[in-house]
Design a protein around this motif. Structure first.
Motif, PDB file in Angstrom:
ATOM      1  N   GLY A 104       0.592   1.682   2.413  1.00 39.28           N
ATOM      2  CA  GLY A 104       1.283   2.966   2.537  1.00 39.28           C
ATOM      3  C   GLY A 104       1.037   3.867   1.344  1.00 39.28           C
ATOM      4  O   GLY A 104       0.799   5.063   1.489  1.00 39.28           O
ATOM      5  N   GLU A 105       1.075   3.278   0.131  1.00 37.25           N
ATOM      6  CA  GLU A 105       0.818   4.066  -1.073  1.00 37.25           C
ATOM      7  C   GLU A 105      -0.615   4.573  -1.100  1.00 37.25           C
ATOM      8  O   GLU A 105      -0.881   5.718  -1.490  1.00 37.25           O
ATOM      9  CB  GLU A 105       1.121   3.227  -2.314  1.00 37.25           C
ATOM     10  CG  GLU A 105       2.594   2.967  -2.523  1.00 37.25           C
ATOM     11  CD  GLU A 105       2.861   1.987  -3.659  1.00 37.25           C
ATOM     12  OE1 GLU A 105       1.895   1.531  -4.315  1.00 37.25           O
ATOM     13  OE2 GLU A 105       4.049   1.664  -3.881  1.00 37.25           O
ATOM     14  N   LEU A 106      -1.550   3.719  -0.694  1.00 36.61           N
ATOM     15  CA  LEU A 106      -2.959   4.126  -0.642  1.00 36.61           C
ATOM     16  C   LEU A 106      -3.152   5.265   0.346  1.00 36.61           C
ATOM     17  O   LEU A 106      -3.836   6.256   0.057  1.00 36.61           O
ATOM     18  CB  LEU A 106      -3.844   2.935  -0.265  1.00 36.61           C
ATOM     19  CG  LEU A 106      -5.327   3.235  -0.072  1.00 36.61           C
ATOM     20  CD1 LEU A 106      -5.940   3.754  -1.364  1.00 36.61           C
ATOM     21  CD2 LEU A 106      -6.054   2.000   0.417  1.00 36.61           C
ATOM     22  N   ALA A 107      -2.543   5.148   1.524  1.00 28.08           N
ATOM     23  CA  ALA A 107      -2.665   6.201   2.531  1.00 28.08           C
ATOM     24  C   ALA A 107      -2.080   7.506   2.018  1.00 28.08           C
ATOM     25  O   ALA A 107      -2.677   8.579   2.193  1.00 28.08           O
ATOM     26  CB  ALA A 107      -1.964   5.773   3.820  1.00 28.08           C
ATOM     27  N   GLN A 108      -0.943   7.424   1.368  1.00 26.59           N
ATOM     28  CA  GLN A 108      -0.319   8.635   0.816  1.00 26.59           C
ATOM     29  C   GLN A 108      -1.207   9.259  -0.250  1.00 26.59           C
ATOM     30  O   GLN A 108      -1.383  10.472  -0.287  1.00 26.59           O
ATOM     31  CB  GLN A 108       1.060   8.290   0.224  1.00 26.59           C
ATOM     32  CG  GLN A 108       1.848   9.501  -0.227  1.00 26.59           C
ATOM     33  CD  GLN A 108       2.196  10.434   0.918  1.00 26.59           C
ATOM     34  OE1 GLN A 108       2.445  10.004   2.027  1.00 26.59           O
ATOM     35  NE2 GLN A 108       2.196  11.721   0.649  1.00 26.59           N
ATOM     36  N   ALA A 109      -1.803   8.428  -1.115  1.00 28.42           N
ATOM     37  CA  ALA A 109      -2.686   8.946  -2.164  1.00 28.42           C
ATOM     38  C   ALA A 109      -3.906   9.625  -1.548  1.00 28.42           C
ATOM     39  O   ALA A 109      -4.345  10.686  -2.017  1.00 28.42           O
ATOM     40  CB  ALA A 109      -3.112   7.808  -3.093  1.00 28.42           C
ATOM     41  N   LEU A 110      -4.453   9.038  -0.480  1.00 27.17           N
ATOM     42  CA  LEU A 110      -5.608   9.647   0.174  1.00 27.17           C
ATOM     43  C   LEU A 110      -5.247  10.978   0.823  1.00 27.17           C
ATOM     44  O   LEU A 110      -6.010  11.944   0.753  1.00 27.17           O
ATOM     45  CB  LEU A 110      -6.201   8.695   1.211  1.00 27.17           C
ATOM     46  CG  LEU A 110      -6.935   7.481   0.661  1.00 27.17           C
ATOM     47  CD1 LEU A 110      -7.321   6.537   1.797  1.00 27.17           C
ATOM     48  CD2 LEU A 110      -8.163   7.890  -0.141  1.00 27.17           C
TER      49      LEU A 110
END
Length: 102
Positions: A19-25
């Motif tokens: 989820g954090e990776l998706a948000q960062a992307l």
């Protein structure tokens, strides 16, 4: 702590990391620009393919689907006409059987 608790904890941490990776992307303008360019390139490629097939006088998948829908519609209409002709033929035969002979 049991192995089930360990797995659910690892799963929760993994889901949080994804989820954090998706948000960062999503928030990254460079990624968004690259994604937009990739999608635009895909649309241009599809358009070029459609134009090339048109120039070669070849039907596209959507053309074939449209033709298939029209043929189904025509088939349904023909069946309705056949049914009506059968009904009229039966009515005519009944009228002839009732008519006095000369």
């Amino acid at each position: 702590m049991s192995s089930t608790d360990d797995r659910s904890g690892i799963r929760a941490r993994g889901e949080e990391a994804v989820g954090e990776l998706a948000q960062a992307l999503i928030e990254n303008p460079l990624f968004n620009g690259a994604l937009a360019k990739a999608l635009g390139a895909g649309e241009r490629a599809v358009s070029a393919q459609r134009n090339a097939m048109g120039a070669l006088n070849m039907a596209s998948g959507s053309d074939v689907e449209r033709l298939e829908q029209r043929l189904r519609s025509l088939s349904g209409r023909l069946e309705a006409l056949e049914d009506r002709i059968d009904e009229l033929s039966d009515e005519l035969a009944e009228l002839r059987s009732r008519a006095p002979t000369a």
